[in-house]
Scaffold this motif. Structure first.
Motif, PDB file in Angstrom:
ATOM      1  N   ASP A  91       3.575  12.284  82.277  1.00 30.47           N
ATOM      2  CA  ASP A  91       2.261  11.651  82.429  1.00 30.47           C
ATOM      3  C   ASP A  91       1.733  11.814  83.850  1.00 30.47           C
ATOM      4  OD1 ASP A  91       0.028   9.885  81.896  1.00 30.47           O
ATOM      5  OD2 ASP A  91       1.156   8.327  82.927  1.00 30.47           O
ATOM      6  N   MET A  92       2.648  11.906  84.827  1.00 31.68           N
ATOM      7  CA  MET A  92       2.251  11.974  86.234  1.00 31.68           C
ATOM      8  C   MET A  92       1.914  13.388  86.696  1.00 31.68           C
ATOM      9  SD  MET A  92       2.265   8.955  87.667  1.00 31.68           S
ATOM     10  CE  MET A  92       2.499   9.269  89.421  1.00 31.68           C
ATOM     11  N   VAL A  93       2.109  14.390  85.837  1.00 29.07           N
ATOM     12  CA  VAL A  93       1.888  15.781  86.249  1.00 29.07           C
ATOM     13  C   VAL A  93       0.447  15.999  86.696  1.00 29.07           C
ATOM     14  CG1 VAL A  93       1.729  18.150  85.400  1.00 29.07           C
ATOM     15  CG2 VAL A  93       3.758  16.782  84.930  1.00 29.07           C
ATOM     16  N   ALA A  94      -0.512  15.483  85.938  1.00 23.97           N
ATOM     17  CA  ALA A  94      -1.918  15.713  86.270  1.00 23.97           C
ATOM     18  C   ALA A  94      -2.266  15.113  87.624  1.00 23.97           C
ATOM     19  CB  ALA A  94      -2.813  15.127  85.179  1.00 23.97           C
ATOM     20  N   ARG A  95      -1.899  13.845  87.824  1.00 26.80           N
ATOM     21  CA  ARG A  95      -2.217  13.196  89.095  1.00 26.80           C
ATOM     22  C   ARG A  95      -1.443  13.829  90.249  1.00 26.80           C
ATOM     23  NH1 ARG A  95      -1.274   7.072  87.606  1.00 26.80           N
ATOM     24  NH2 ARG A  95      -0.038   8.027  85.934  1.00 26.80           N
ATOM     25  N   GLY A  96      -0.171  14.182  89.994  1.00 22.29           N
ATOM     26  CA  GLY A  96       0.631  14.788  91.060  1.00 22.29           C
ATOM     27  C   GLY A  96       0.080  16.127  91.501  1.00 22.29           C
ATOM     28  N   THR A  97      -0.304  16.973  90.540  1.00 22.12           N
ATOM     29  CA  THR A  97      -0.880  18.281  90.881  1.00 22.12           C
ATOM     30  C   THR A  97      -2.203  18.110  91.618  1.00 22.12           C
ATOM     31  OG1 THR A  97       0.126  19.197  88.872  1.00 22.12           O
ATOM     32  CG2 THR A  97      -1.585  20.501  89.942  1.00 22.12           C
ATOM     33  N   GLY A  98      -3.048  17.216  91.121  1.00 20.84           N
ATOM     34  CA  GLY A  98      -4.321  16.963  91.800  1.00 20.84           C
ATOM     35  C   GLY A  98      -4.130  16.440  93.201  1.00 20.84           C
ATOM     36  N   ALA A  99      -3.131  15.563  93.396  1.00 19.96           N
ATOM     37  CA  ALA A  99      -2.871  15.011  94.723  1.00 19.96           C
ATOM     38  C   ALA A  99      -2.436  16.102  95.692  1.00 19.96           C
ATOM     39  CB  ALA A  99      -1.798  13.923  94.634  1.00 19.96           C
ATOM     40  N   LEU A 100      -1.575  17.013  95.230  1.00 25.06           N
ATOM     41  CA  LEU A 100      -1.084  18.079  96.103  1.00 25.06           C
ATOM     42  C   LEU A 100      -2.221  19.011  96.519  1.00 25.06           C
ATOM     43  CD1 LEU A 100       1.244  19.626  97.428  1.00 25.06           C
ATOM     44  CD2 LEU A 100       1.558  20.836  95.246  1.00 25.06           C
ATOM     45  N   VAL A 101      -3.008  19.469  95.536  1.00 25.45           N
ATOM     46  CA  VAL A 101      -4.078  20.427  95.841  1.00 25.45           C
ATOM     47  C   VAL A 101      -5.152  19.777  96.713  1.00 25.45           C
ATOM     48  CG1 VAL A 101      -5.908  21.850  94.832  1.00 25.45           C
ATOM     49  CG2 VAL A 101      -3.643  21.772  93.763  1.00 25.45           C
ATOM     50  N   SER A 102      -5.539  18.557  96.390  1.00 16.07           N
ATOM     51  CA  SER A 102      -6.584  17.891  97.177  1.00 16.07           C
ATOM     52  C   SER A 102      -6.102  17.605  98.594  1.00 16.07           C
ATOM     53  CB  SER A 102      -7.009  16.591  96.488  1.00 16.07           C
ATOM     54  OG  SER A 102      -5.930  15.690  96.394  1.00 16.07           O
ATOM     55  N   PHE A 103      -4.816  17.263  98.736  1.00 16.49           N
ATOM     56  CA  PHE A 103      -4.281  17.035 100.076  1.00 16.49           C
ATOM     57  C   PHE A 103      -4.347  18.301 100.925  1.00 16.49           C
ATOM     58  CE2 PHE A 103      -0.470  17.536 102.748  1.00 16.49           C
ATOM     59  CZ  PHE A 103      -0.781  16.615 103.733  1.00 16.49           C
ATOM     60  N   ILE A 104      -3.980  19.444 100.311  1.00 16.43           N
ATOM     61  CA  ILE A 104      -4.044  20.709 101.056  1.00 16.43           C
ATOM     62  C   ILE A 104      -5.488  21.021 101.450  1.00 16.43           C
ATOM     63  CG2 ILE A 104      -3.699  23.194 100.859  1.00 16.43           C
ATOM     64  CD1 ILE A 104      -1.313  22.615  99.043  1.00 16.43           C
ATOM     65  N   ALA A 105      -6.404  20.830 100.517  1.00 10.70           N
ATOM     66  CA  ALA A 105      -7.813  21.126 100.813  1.00 10.70           C
ATOM     67  C   ALA A 105      -8.354  20.232 101.916  1.00 10.70           C
ATOM     68  CB  ALA A 105      -8.646  20.957  99.537  1.00 10.70           C
ATOM     69  N   VAL A 106      -8.040  18.945 101.855  1.00  9.15           N
ATOM     70  CA  VAL A 106      -8.522  18.010 102.880  1.00  9.15           C
ATOM     71  C   VAL A 106      -7.899  18.329 104.233  1.00  9.15           C
ATOM     72  CG1 VAL A 106      -8.429  15.605 103.606  1.00  9.15           C
ATOM     73  CG2 VAL A 106      -9.095  16.167 101.274  1.00  9.15           C
ATOM     74  N   THR A 107      -6.623  18.703 104.224  1.00 13.86           N
ATOM     75  CA  THR A 107      -5.948  19.035 105.483  1.00 13.86           C
ATOM     76  C   THR A 107      -6.590  20.256 106.142  1.00 13.86           C
ATOM     77  OG1 THR A 107      -3.862  18.139 104.636  1.00 13.86           O
ATOM     78  CG2 THR A 107      -3.734  19.634 106.518  1.00 13.86           C
ATOM     79  N   VAL A 108      -6.875  21.292 105.342  1.00 12.37           N
ATOM     80  CA  VAL A 108      -7.525  22.482 105.894  1.00 12.37           C
ATOM     81  C   VAL A 108      -8.886  22.121 106.492  1.00 12.37           C
ATOM     82  CG1 VAL A 108      -8.546  24.709 105.296  1.00 12.37           C
ATOM     83  CG2 VAL A 108      -6.304  24.068 104.365  1.00 12.37           C
ATOM     84  N   TYR A 109      -9.631  21.273 105.789  1.00 12.99           N
ATOM     85  CA  TYR A 109     -10.953  20.874 106.301  1.00 12.99           C
ATOM     86  C   TYR A 109     -10.823  20.072 107.597  1.00 12.99           C
ATOM     87  CZ  TYR A 109     -15.751  19.196 106.331  1.00 12.99           C
ATOM     88  OH  TYR A 109     -17.044  18.923 106.685  1.00 12.99           O
ATOM     89  N   LEU A 110      -9.818  19.179 107.650  1.00 10.71           N
ATOM     90  CA  LEU A 110      -9.623  18.380 108.867  1.00 10.71           C
ATOM     91  C   LEU A 110      -9.202  19.259 110.040  1.00 10.71           C
ATOM     92  CD1 LEU A 110      -7.846  15.171 107.494  1.00 10.71           C
ATOM     93  CD2 LEU A 110     -10.222  15.416 108.229  1.00 10.71           C
ATOM     94  N   LEU A 111      -8.403  20.296 109.774  1.00 10.40           N
ATOM     95  CA  LEU A 111      -8.018  21.212 110.848  1.00 10.40           C
ATOM     96  C   LEU A 111      -9.244  21.953 111.395  1.00 10.40           C
ATOM     97  CD1 LEU A 111      -4.674  22.698 109.454  1.00 10.40           C
ATOM     98  CD2 LEU A 111      -4.938  21.363 111.560  1.00 10.40           C
ATOM     99  N   ARG A 112     -10.208  22.248 110.546  1.00 11.42           N
ATOM    100  CA  ARG A 112     -11.428  22.909 110.992  1.00 11.42           C
ATOM    101  C   ARG A 112     -12.287  21.957 111.834  1.00 11.42           C
ATOM    102  NH1 ARG A 112     -14.580  25.950 106.381  1.00 11.42           N
ATOM    103  NH2 ARG A 112     -15.784  26.455 108.257  1.00 11.42           N
ATOM    104  N   ILE A 113     -12.261  20.662 111.451  1.00  8.26           N
ATOM    105  CA  ILE A 113     -13.039  19.693 112.244  1.00  8.26           C
ATOM    106  C   ILE A 113     -12.403  19.475 113.602  1.00  8.26           C
ATOM    107  CG2 ILE A 113     -13.738  17.266 112.365  1.00  8.26           C
ATOM    108  CD1 ILE A 113     -14.075  17.246 109.384  1.00  8.26           C
ATOM    109  N   ASP A 114     -11.073  19.182 113.568  1.00  9.00           N
ATOM    110  CA  ASP A 114     -10.372  18.902 114.827  1.00  9.00           C
ATOM    111  C   ASP A 114      -8.889  19.185 114.623  1.00  9.00           C
ATOM    112  OD1 ASP A 114     -10.613  17.509 117.615  1.00  9.00           O
ATOM    113  OD2 ASP A 114      -8.876  16.570 116.650  1.00  9.00           O
ATOM    114  N   VAL A 115      -8.326  19.998 115.518  1.00 11.25           N
ATOM    115  CA  VAL A 115      -6.920  20.389 115.374  1.00 11.25           C
ATOM    116  C   VAL A 115      -5.989  19.186 115.500  1.00 11.25           C
ATOM    117  CG1 VAL A 115      -5.061  21.794 116.347  1.00 11.25           C
ATOM    118  CG2 VAL A 115      -7.379  22.727 116.199  1.00 11.25           C
ATOM    119  N   THR A 116      -6.292  18.289 116.422  1.00  9.70           N
ATOM    120  CA  THR A 116      -5.437  17.111 116.624  1.00  9.70           C
ATOM    121  C   THR A 116      -5.374  16.255 115.368  1.00  9.70           C
ATOM    122  OG1 THR A 116      -6.014  17.094 118.978  1.00  9.70           O
ATOM    123  CG2 THR A 116      -5.031  15.087 118.053  1.00  9.70           C
TER     124      THR A 116
END
Length: 579
Positions: free
Chosen positions: A145-170
């Motif tokens: 049951d947790m596969v959908a939320r877990g996969t979404g959490a992983l992909v969204s975390f990577i996407a948000v992290t990449v965007y935050l690195l573009r805003i500010d490296v720190t």
């Protein structure tokens, strides 16, 4: 449309808990992939909202561009609608995955118990089987049951992290380094939790077995006044389970508290860095709003990640318990082409014990340890592979298909199993005999009083496991069934294990006399220590330490063998004088 349960479930690997999880996951990979895609879209749309908000603030409010402000608002509205739609799709996939995993596991256990029931029953408690099919199957399904939320959490975390690195490296590095540290802290807490959960799960299974045994023997307990003793025993074991549960709950509470505290500290640090970036001019107001919004959003993937980790621990424990049931299998069939059982009455021999069942005779097997006799009878019908293979007319039974052996050698076990249905179906399951033949078998088993006590006679309904009958009545009905089925032309040997252990002496005497007459000239083996049954047998064999030590008739052995007398003579037996 998905049909549940699966008509032919794929046999999973039971090499390890991880292998079992991979096998079940592979069997429903299509719905898991659909759930993962829906989860990515669902959480991805939510991850995009903070980014759109930040850009809209910068373009529409700070720079005063009305068209960008309107476009940003419309985009936010579209993302909200998309999040709602994908949430519904994700939930449907998640429920499907849960049902598929739970029902597939329950079906596998059900089929396995049906195919290897005696082996499972001899090595695994009833409580363990019930817990595996009930609790463990659903705990494993929770991970699916947790596969959908877990996969979404992983992909969204990577996407948000990449965007935050573009805003500010720190800020981006703080997220990249901080979240793995949070996961590591969770693992430190999860490992002892897994150990405690395993112990608690074992205690639950033992308690369920104790409860099932107590309920099954309630009639006997009332008869001997042992209700209070078993009540106290059950209460004591319940307290042990409760204490184990308290320990598990304490660790679980600690983990859940850490799931709130550690992400809170992380998000507080992230917010401080973003605010400091605005003050120093490294970040714009829109970037600050984005970071604030991302901070709120990141709680979802963080909590989802720790939830998936906890589910993974519980599912591994559950998979281990499921494997413990599925790995209990009857011995494999090594069939040699061209080898067949003898067509005429032949001697049945067990080399391990030296027992020889003579054709056309009623043979009794006597042992101070009844389980020794049961081990031998199990070998005769290929339910056990312990020791050398028995032979029949010089043919090793291990070389013959088990189904063929059991078609020719009929075993009536010591446990008198009855099932829901009519009384006639209990005695003649295939409706292959006439009423006269059924009634004759009932008389051989001295079960006329059981039939007479039912207003509807043979058409009377029998409750689950024959709970409306006493132990002796169930035993006599099971004996009637065995005698009737043994009259089929293809059955050459009838084996009865303790067929009268639950009946009174007068009824046992009638059974002994009628059984001896009904099986005259037919090959029959009876495992018993009852003097009344032994008196009517053609040949009696005494076992000690699993080996034949004496043979003869009942009266001969009474006179000549003190060891035999120690096993079979009862203080109130009139045959004791013969010694």
């Amino acid at each position: 449309m998905i049909t549940l349960p699966d008509a032919s479930p794929q046999q999973p690997s039971i090499a390890s808990a991880g292998a079992y999880l991979r096998s079940i996951s592979g069997a429903q990979r299509l719905t898991l992939c659909g759930a993962g895609l829906a989860g990515v879209l669902w959480m991805g749309t939510q991850a995009a909202i903070p980014l759109v908000v930040g850009n809209t603030v910068d373009a529409g409010l700070v720079r005063g561009n009305r068209s960008d402000l309107v476009l940003g608002c419309l985009l936010l509205l579209g993302l909200c609608v998309a999040a709602a739609v994908t949430s519904v799709v994700r939930h449907r996939f998640s429920v499907s995955n849960w049902l598929l995993a739970a029902l597939r596991t329950q079906q596998l256990i059900g089929h396995h118990v049906a195919d290897h029931g005696l082996t499972v029953a001899s090595r695994t408690t009833t409580g363990e089987v019930m817990q595996a099919a009930g609790t463990d199957a659903t705990r494993f399904a929770d991970l699916m049951d947790m596969v959908a939320r877990g996969t979404g959490a992983l992909v969204s975390f990577i996407a948000v992290t990449v965007y935050l690195l573009r805003i500010d490296v720190t800020v981006g590095l703080f997220v990249v380094i901080g979240l793995p540290l949070l996961a590591a802290c969770s693992i430190v807490l999860v490992r002892p939790l897994q150990t405690r959960q395993s112990r608690h799960r074992t205690a639950e299974g033992e308690l369920t077995s104790l409860g099932a045994d107590t309920v099954a023997g309630l009639r006997v307990l009332r008869g001997i006044g042992g209700e209070q003793q078993f009540t106290d025993r059950y209460a004591e074991r319940s307290q042990e389970v409760r204490r184990a549960g308290v320990v598990v709950a304490g660790l679980q509470a600690l983990l859940e508290a850490a799931q709130v505290l550690l992400p809170g500290l992380f998000l507080a640090g992230l917010t401080w860095l973003a605010a400091h970036g605005v003050l120093t001019g490294r970040l714009s107001v829109g970037d600050l709003v984005t970071v604030y919004a991302v901070t709120a959003f990141l709680r979802l993937p963080l909590e989802t990640a720790t939830g998936v980790l906890a589910m993974w621990v519980r599912s591994r424990v559950a998979a281990g318990r499921i494997i413990a049931v599925l790995e209990q299998k009857s011995p494999p069939e090594d069939v040699v082409a061209g080898v067949a059982l003898p067509g005429s009455p032949s001697e049945l021999v067990d080399p391990g014990s030296g027992l020889r069942v003579r054709p056309g005779q009623l043979t009794a097997l006597v042992s101070a340890r009844p389980e020794t006799g049961i081990e031998i009878t199990d070998r005769f019908v290929r339910l056990s592979s312990v020791g050398p293979s028995p032979t029949w007319g010089g043919v090793a039974l291990a070389e013959i298909a088990a189904d063929e052996v059991r078609r020719r050698i009929l075993l009536s076990d010591a446990e008198p199993w009855l099932f829901t249905g009519t009384l006639r179906e209990q005695i003649d399951p295939a409706s292959a005999f006439t009423d006269a033949e059924v009634l004759a078998a009932v008389r051989t088993a001295a079960a006329e009083d059981v039939l007479a006590g039912l207003p509807d006679g043979l058409t009377a309904t029998v409750g689950e496991r024959g709970r409306d009958f006493s132990g002796g009545q169930r035993q006599r009905l099971a004996l009637a069934r065995a005698v009737l089925l043994a009259s089929r032309p293809e059955v050459q040997v009838l084996i009865l294990v303790e067929p009268t252990s639950a009946v009174d002496a007068h009824t046992e005497a009638r059974i002994a006399e009628r059984l001896s007459r009904a099986r005259s000239g037919e090959t029959t083996l009876v495992v018993t220590a009852s003097p009344l049954l032994l008196e009517g047998c053609d040949h009696v064999v005494l076992l000690e330490d699993g080996r034949v030590i004496a043979e003869g008739t009942h009266r001969q052995l009474l006179r000549s063998d003190a060891r035999y007398r120690d096993v079979v003579v009862r203080e109130d037996s009139p045959l004791e004088v013969l010694s």
